[in-house]
Design a protein around this motif. Structure first.
Motif, PDB file in Angstrom:
ATOM      1  N   VAL A 241       0.833  -1.199   0.000  1.00 24.98           N
ATOM      2  CA  VAL A 241       0.000   0.000   0.000  1.00 24.98           C
ATOM      3  C   VAL A 241       0.873   1.255   0.000  1.00 24.98           C
ATOM      4  O   VAL A 241       0.659   2.175  -0.802  1.00 24.98           O
ATOM      5  CB  VAL A 241      -0.953   0.000   1.226  1.00 24.98           C
ATOM      6  CG1 VAL A 241      -1.647   1.345   1.350  1.00 24.98           C
ATOM      7  CG2 VAL A 241      -1.980  -1.121   1.092  1.00 24.98           C
TER       8      VAL A 241
ATOM      9  N   ASN B 257       2.825   1.607  -3.408  1.00 23.05           N
ATOM     10  CA  ASN B 257       1.944   1.915  -4.531  1.00 23.05           C
ATOM     11  C   ASN B 257       1.358   3.317  -4.433  1.00 23.05           C
ATOM     12  O   ASN B 257       1.253   4.016  -5.435  1.00 23.05           O
ATOM     13  CB  ASN B 257       0.816   0.879  -4.622  1.00 23.05           C
ATOM     14  CG  ASN B 257       1.309  -0.419  -5.212  1.00 23.05           C
ATOM     15  OD1 ASN B 257       2.505  -0.647  -5.278  1.00 23.05           O
ATOM     16  ND2 ASN B 257       0.403  -1.261  -5.645  1.00 23.05           N
ATOM     17  N   LEU B 258       0.979   3.740  -3.212  1.00 26.57           N
ATOM     18  CA  LEU B 258       0.452   5.094  -3.059  1.00 26.57           C
ATOM     19  C   LEU B 258       1.524   6.114  -3.406  1.00 26.57           C
ATOM     20  O   LEU B 258       1.266   7.090  -4.124  1.00 26.57           O
ATOM     21  CB  LEU B 258      -0.051   5.320  -1.629  1.00 26.57           C
ATOM     22  CG  LEU B 258      -1.421   4.690  -1.316  1.00 26.57           C
ATOM     23  CD1 LEU B 258      -1.824   5.001   0.117  1.00 26.57           C
ATOM     24  CD2 LEU B 258      -2.487   5.213  -2.281  1.00 26.57           C
TER      25      LEU B 258
ATOM     26  N   THR C 233      -2.562   4.004 -13.239  1.00 27.97           N
ATOM     27  CA  THR C 233      -3.383   4.092 -12.029  1.00 27.97           C
ATOM     28  C   THR C 233      -4.104   2.779 -11.768  1.00 27.97           C
ATOM     29  O   THR C 233      -4.071   2.250 -10.653  1.00 27.97           O
ATOM     30  CB  THR C 233      -4.420   5.226 -12.175  1.00 27.97           C
ATOM     31  OG1 THR C 233      -3.740   6.383 -12.614  1.00 27.97           O
ATOM     32  CG2 THR C 233      -5.122   5.489 -10.876  1.00 27.97           C
TER      33      THR C 233
ATOM     34  N   ILE D 232      -3.541   0.346  -8.508  1.00 25.97           N
ATOM     35  CA  ILE D 232      -4.651   0.109  -7.582  1.00 25.97           C
ATOM     36  C   ILE D 232      -5.039  -1.367  -7.562  1.00 25.97           C
ATOM     37  O   ILE D 232      -5.288  -1.956  -6.509  1.00 25.97           O
ATOM     38  CB  ILE D 232      -5.852   1.013  -7.944  1.00 25.97           C
ATOM     39  CG1 ILE D 232      -5.475   2.458  -7.591  1.00 25.97           C
ATOM     40  CG2 ILE D 232      -7.104   0.599  -7.186  1.00 25.97           C
ATOM     41  CD1 ILE D 232      -6.526   3.476  -7.911  1.00 25.97           C
TER      42      ILE D 232
END
Lengths: 345, 120
Positions: A268, A271-272, A324, A328
């Motif tokens: 998380v 990736n963010l 994106t 995600i």
């Protein structure tokens, strides 16, 4: 009723012993693991046999034996003769694997990139091209090696620092984490594909960004780069940040090998961070080659009217959307699998 | 309390030096790890399994011992035994041990009598 207790004791014994043995052997070099696993299980059996004879040992008796053997970290350390490593046995095999993959990708990727470049810019002398290929490759290999080694050395250095001492003092078998079933293991190929892909992308972006573009093969091979190469170089470090975060995430996946909370958090966060960086990079219109539409025309493509493919008109948005969605999706898969596993336990 | 700790840790250090010799002395014939734990315990040289098992592997990697899995019995066990080299090293260590204890005996008995120095 009696039978019931025996069963629970038996299953407790099996479960806690396999957890213990796993906790010890996972800290040891791969080639010694199975031998020590067998020997250690045998030892625990012998110790229980001495204490309980033919009776099924109670959970207390099993715990007492494991406590006598001590915290698994401590026992593993006794097996490892030279405990001060730059990169210890726990990470060594992964480290070697990553070095091999990255080196191979670097050499191969640069080779392909240089061949394509040579074809595009025909008329360059061969010897000069080969020479510059070798020099670039050598430098790239040295850099790749250094980065990987530094990364792993950091991981080794910070591995469980501070926490370890405290748990060993008051160690108790119920602190052993449960073993996860085989199907929770991440397929090695998945992480390896990610690593190879990241390496090739890094090489492409750093050494041959002019090859990212639209190709035309008639009358001769030409490439219209998607990016405005001058501006591109100024944001290259940001691209690299994204790629390295991705590479790091795949290496963590490979090292942990299972869907754990740690892996979930890593995914998380990386990736963010990548997502924010990508949006930042793409927020500038300067990133794209201003001559690209003109280039299409030159290739004999219709740039207006119904024939003009829509995706070419705003390919930057499509590009951004793809990145994106990929980030995600990857995040969602890991989060969902982790949550599902946590629920089961 | 603290003084007791000091004594314990010194004793531990002293015993650590004798571990290898104790282990080698019992491995002229093949034995498996836990058998050795029990034998040493019976003979007054107790050693934790968690110390002995890694030690056996270390001695094996130093080629003092060799090992073999005995799988014909109900439980598979790894048996360790001295190699030729191990035998040789053990003999030499025994000699050193003997001369060491002799010297130590002399040193310690000197400490007993305060007047020893005056006889010179």
């Amino acid at each position: 009723m009696e039978k019931m207790t025996i069963n629970t004791n038996e299953s407790y014994k099996e479960e806690i012993i396999s957890r213990y043995v796993y906790a010890v052997t996972k800290r040891l070099p791969v080639n010694q693991r199975s031998d020590i696993e067998k020997e250690l299980s045998g030892l625990i059996d012998d110790m229980l046999l001495e204490r309980c004879g033919d009776n099924v040992p109670t959970s207390k008796e099993v715990d007492a034996v494991l406590i006598e053997l001590g915290a698994p970290e401590k026992l593993a350390r006794r097996y490892n003769e030279y405990p001060n490593y730059l990169i210890g046995p726990e990470y060594y095999d992964t480290y070697m694997l990553i070095v091999k993959i990255v080196m191979a990708c670097t050499a191969f990727g640069l080779f392909i990139a240089n061949v394509v470049l040579a074809v595009v810019s025909s008329g360059q002398n061969i010897i000069g091209a080969v020479g510059s290929y070798l020099a670039t490759t050598f430098m790239a290999l040295v850099q790749a090696f250094a980065f990987i080694t530094i990364g792993f050395a950091f991981a080794e250095y910070f591995k469980g620092k501070g926490k370890a001492k405290k748990t060993e003092e008051s160690w108790y078998p119920n602190m052993l984490p449960p073993l996860q079933p085989q199907h929770t293991e991440i397929k090695k190929g998945e992480a390896l594909t990610g690593i190879v892909f990241s390496c090739l992308i890094i090489i492409l972006f750093n050494f041959a960004p002019q090859l990212i573009g639209l190709y035309s093969f008639t009358p001769q091979m030409t490439i219209i780069p998607f990016f405005n190469l001058e501006y591109f170089r100024s944001v290259l470090p940001l691209f690299n940040l994204c790629f390295i975060l991705g590479l790091a995430r795949e290496i963590v996946k490979l090292t942990i090998g299972r869907y754990t909370i740690g892996l979930c958090i890593t995914t998380v966060v990386t990736n963010l961070a990548s997502l924010i960086t990508v949006f930042f990079i793409f927020s500038s219109e300067k990133l794209f080659n201003p001559n690209i539409v003109a280039g299409f025309k030159e290739m004999g493509m219709q740039t207006s009217g119904a024939d003009f493919p829509i995706w070419l008109g705003n390919f930057e948005h499509i590009f951004l959307a793809m990145v994106t969605v990929a980030l995600i999706l990857d995040m969602a898969v890991v989060v969902v699998r982790t949550i599902r596993l946590q629920k089961k336990h | 309390m603290e003084q007791r700790d000091v004594y314990e840790s010194l004793l531990l250090e002293l015993r650590r030096g004798t571990l290898v010799l104790s282990v080698l002395s019992q491995l002229k014939a093949p034995r498996y790890g836990y058998d050795l734990v029990q034998t040493l315990q019976e003979k007054g040289m107790p050693i934790d399994a968690s110390t002995l098992y890694p030690l056996l592997r270390r001695l094996e990697s130093q080629e003092l011992l060799k090992s073999e899995w005995e799988t014909s019995a109900a439980k598979p066990r790894k048996y360790y035994v001295l190699t030729g080299f191990g035998q040789e090293v053990f003999t030499r260590l025994c000699e050193s041990w003997n001369s060491l204890t002799e010297s130590m005996n002399i040193l310690m008995s000197e400490g007993d009598g305060e007047d020893d120095n005056k006889h010179k």
